[in-house]
Write an enzyme that holds these catalytic residues in place. Sequence first.
Site, PDB file in Angstrom:
ATOM      1  N   GLU A 127      -2.220  -3.233   3.404  1.00 20.21           N
ATOM      2  CA  GLU A 127      -3.387  -3.227   2.538  1.00 20.21           C
ATOM      3  C   GLU A 127      -4.013  -4.620   2.473  1.00 20.21           C
ATOM      4  O   GLU A 127      -3.310  -5.628   2.424  1.00 20.21           O
ATOM      5  CB  GLU A 127      -3.015  -2.745   1.131  1.00 20.21           C
ATOM      6  CG  GLU A 127      -2.652  -1.269   1.110  1.00 20.21           C
ATOM      7  CD  GLU A 127      -2.419  -0.713  -0.284  1.00 20.21           C
ATOM      8  OE1 GLU A 127      -2.690   0.483  -0.473  1.00 20.21           O
ATOM      9  OE2 GLU A 127      -1.968  -1.464  -1.174  1.00 20.21           O
ATOM     10  N   CYS A 385      -3.430  -7.782  -8.770  1.00 22.09           N
ATOM     11  CA  CYS A 385      -2.288  -8.622  -8.413  1.00 22.09           C
ATOM     12  C   CYS A 385      -0.972  -7.891  -8.660  1.00 22.09           C
ATOM     13  O   CYS A 385      -0.736  -7.343  -9.730  1.00 22.09           O
ATOM     14  CB  CYS A 385      -2.336  -9.905  -9.243  1.00 22.09           C
ATOM     15  SG  CYS A 385      -1.001 -11.050  -8.884  1.00 22.09           S
TER      16      CYS A 385
END
Length: 414
Positions: A127, A385
Amino acid sequence: MAISYNHSMSACQKIKTDQAMVRDRLKQSQSLIGLSHDEMVQALRSIGVPEHQTRMRVRQLWHWFYVRGVSSFDEMFNISKPMREMLKDNFSIAYPEIVEEQISKDGTYKWLLRFPARGAGKPVEIETVYIPGEGRGTLCVSSQVGCTLTCSFCYTGTQKLVRNLTAEEILLQLLFARNRLGDFPGKDKPDHSSLSEERRKITNIVMMGMGEPLYNFEAVKKALLIASDGDGLSLSKRRITLSTSGVVPEIIRAGEEIGVMLAVSLHAVCDSLRDVLVPINKKYPLSMLMEACRNYPGLSNAKRITFEYVMLKDVNDSLDDAKKLIKLLKGIPAKINLIPFNPWPGSHYECSDWEQIERFADVINRAGYASPIRMPRGRDILAACGNLKSTSERLRKSERLQLESMMGDDLSSI
């Protein structure tokens, strides 16, 4: 509402067959992406390019790959057709396949990309995330498929390491994203994009995607040196940040041999807690980590180290923790990024209350350190995150519903 495009499901059977044939050929041919100048010279010599032409051909190829962003030898119009045919017969420009593209309601992009096997077993998926901002755009790049570090608050750490990415695969994340966003000369931006036409879309790279970059040192070094090469992609090293969880032996080496900005995933101010949150601390405790940071080459107020600190409710967010953090970083030119914890299915932590995060930041600010609170981006598409995880381990429907329930209140306030 987040937008999702599943490219592999929408392709017709003929295109799938053609792609499979191309992938089979690419497995057998060497890619020129990710080679240094000298390696590219050797590659051209090996197929019979005349010695007196090799340096010129490398300059041409470098320009087409990294300035123009082409993905086919046929587009290189200043190279003779016989030479283009020779290049096509022996080499490849193998951009990754888009498995899925997701666009957050805040404008963040997340791509699930599939790279061909190239003799490394089955194809792998990673990703990559693009975060647009005011006057800048940041690409979050992966260095490994999965991760070995098992940080207890990080979703990526729940996916076992499959393998390191090559320099080619690291660079191709940047090349792909710039192409996809219309960030190369003459390239169109996506129809659904709201990005400005007036500036470069990707201004910054952060090695904060999947994996620990310093456990894949040579490939990361090679990719970042090519990305910062003045004759190609030409990204300033001040705009490239390498993030580590604390692989102490490689930190000084990274400063000497790569020379980019450094970020450290800190998250705790004592060894007993950091051993739990970031288990690599058992091997390289805080005393060793801080010593390496103090000796990072080029460290100055103009080249500060960024310390990442995830805010976990009743775990590491007390005002006493803030004071200990100031003491720990004494003498290090630093910025402290405070990161509200991003929930994921199965996690046992909660995000600190917003008021507590602000109080924590205020203590640090009064001590003279910048301590911005990182606003979560791409939460609705698991691009925030600590949320990256390749979809070879996709969320089950029940997990996705659980995630949406966990994030509902938080998302409404962003």
